[in-house]
Design a protein around this motif. Structure first.
Motif, mmCIF file in Angstrom:
data_model
loop_
_atom_site.group_PDB
_atom_site.id
_atom_site.type_symbol
_atom_site.label_atom_id
_atom_site.label_comp_id
_atom_site.label_asym_id
_atom_site.label_seq_id
_atom_site.Cartn_x
_atom_site.Cartn_y
_atom_site.Cartn_z
ATOM 1 N N GLU A 109 0.844 -1.190 0.000
ATOM 2 C CA GLU A 109 0.000 0.000 0.000
ATOM 3 C C GLU A 109 0.877 1.238 0.000
ATOM 4 N N LEU A 110 0.529 2.187 -0.842
ATOM 5 C CA LEU A 110 1.148 3.511 -0.850
ATOM 6 C C LEU A 110 0.174 4.460 -0.166
ATOM 7 N N PHE A 111 0.612 5.040 0.948
ATOM 8 C CA PHE A 111 -0.248 5.923 1.736
ATOM 9 C C PHE A 111 0.331 7.327 1.702
ATOM 10 N N LEU A 112 -0.410 8.259 1.134
ATOM 11 C CA LEU A 112 0.038 9.645 1.039
ATOM 12 C C LEU A 112 -0.600 10.484 2.142
ATOM 13 N N ILE A 113 0.229 11.256 2.813
ATOM 14 C CA ILE A 113 -0.258 12.192 3.835
ATOM 15 C C ILE A 113 -0.514 13.521 3.142
ATOM 16 N N ASP A 114 -1.771 13.862 3.003
ATOM 17 C CA ASP A 114 -2.159 15.024 2.213
ATOM 18 C C ASP A 114 -1.558 16.314 2.778
ATOM 19 N N GLY A 115 -0.854 17.034 1.918
ATOM 20 C CA GLY A 115 -0.310 18.337 2.284
ATOM 21 C C GLY A 115 1.062 18.322 2.902
#
Length: 351
Positions: free
Chosen positions: A317-323
């Protein structure tokens, strides 16, 4: 070494310290010299505790901090997580922050200073070779697997920045790690070779020649050449071409500085660094894989590249932390909380 080449190499491939900096998270105010917000200041019964340890790894003394969960009982069994620090970082900075936060979630965790760096032993100082950093991760696994209360069959790995790239490499063959996570992964070999965002591809051969000359000098006279030293003004920092470096100078040189943390490294290390790539043979990772990065990080391309190539992972899983930018995942409470929440979910399923 040519001063201009050194300067370009430094700006495009390293972070550095800033002199005369004010400290927001002052290591001098913490009895364990921890630099992060809400760090442990004393060991209290019934709460997360920190334990300074040391052990030998290939003849080098390694210093580390082990964090134990609240109400830790060595007669019980706990899953454990190895935390690998960023390039030039030390266990008291972001690696310690995530080790403490994961201990709050019930894990025994370890963060160690890399061999030849920080508070660990090894001469000459500040060798920065991938083989050493990968061996550091294996060594942390050796030690923590034998720590009282650790269930050695439930061992996780978290690599941050450069430690993330080295964790990907270590997990390819070390199947003691049942799950692997990275935060703001930095592929050190790729950057040392091509420059950050491929900004130095036209100087690869020249820099290899300089590294070869440095190795020859070491052999003939014992003199060690270094790169990565920098003392920049705020105005100079603001003019750096990449956000990672601008924010990195502030984090490592001002707000979260530690005397053992330096991005000074031997020029001869580039002989190994520039032929290294964290994604080579990455298909050997068959454990569950989580890769976390900030959506606004200019280093995101390295996480995305590794994620695509990790074709053998049991699940990924690629999890992006927005901002979030790269460095903001090290300290910003909102972004750290999101990363820890995701890590807790991931390790809860896979340990």
């Amino acid at each position: 070494m040519n001063r201009n080449i050194l300067k370009v190499t430094l700006l495009a491939a390293t972070l550095g310290l800033v002199s005369g900096a004010a400290f927001a998270e002052d290591y001098r105010q913490n009895p364990f010299t921890l630099t992060y917000k809400n760090a442990i200041t004393e060991n209290v019964v019934g709460k997360v505790n920190i334990h300074a340890v040391n052990y030998a790894l290939n003849g080098v003394n390694i210093v580390a901090n082990v964090y134990t969960p609240a109400n830790y009982d060595p007669s019980k069994q706990y899953p454990a997580i190895v935390v690998a620090h960023p390039n030039g970082g030390v266990k008291e900075q972001v690696a310690g922050l995530y080790a403490q936060r994961l201990a709050e979630m019930g894990y025994i965790t370890i963060a160690a200073d890399a061999a030849y760096q920080g508070g660990s032993g090894g001469e000459p100082r500040n060798i920065d070779k991938p083989s050493h950093r990968i061996e550091d991760i294996h060594g942390m696994a050796d030690f923590i697997s034998q720590y009282p209360g650790v269930d050695a069959t439930e061992l996780g790995l978290l690599g941050i920045c450069g430690g993330g790239g080295y964790s990907l490499k270590a997990a390819q063959t070390d199947k003691r790690f049942k799950s692997v996570a990275t935060l703001s992964m930095f592929n050190s070999g790729l950057v040392r070779r091509n420059g950050y965002v491929n900004s130095q591809t036209d100087t690869i051969q020249e820099r290899l020649k300089q590294a070869s000359e440095a190795r020859a000098l070491e052999a003939s006279s014992g003199e060690i050449r270094y790169t990565g030293d920098a003392q920049l003004t705020d105005e100079q920092i603001a003019k750096l071409p990449f956000e990672l470096y601008r924010e990195g100078f502030i984090y490592y040189g001002k707000t979260h500085a530690h005397p053992n943390s330096t991005f000074r490294y031997t020029v001869s290390s580039l002989l190994e660094l520039m032929s290294f790539d964290a994604t080579n043979n990455i298909d050997l990772i068959n454990q569950p894989l989580l890769m976390i990065a900030g959506s606004k990080a200019d280093s995101l391309y390295m996480t995305q590249d590794a994620f695509i190539k990790a074709s053998g992972a049991d699940s990924k899983e690629l999890f992006l932390i927005d901002g979030a930018t790269h460095i903001q995942t090290y300290w910003n409470p909102e972004y750290v909380d999101k990363a820890v929440s995701k890590l807790t979910e991931f390790y809860g399923k896979n340990l």
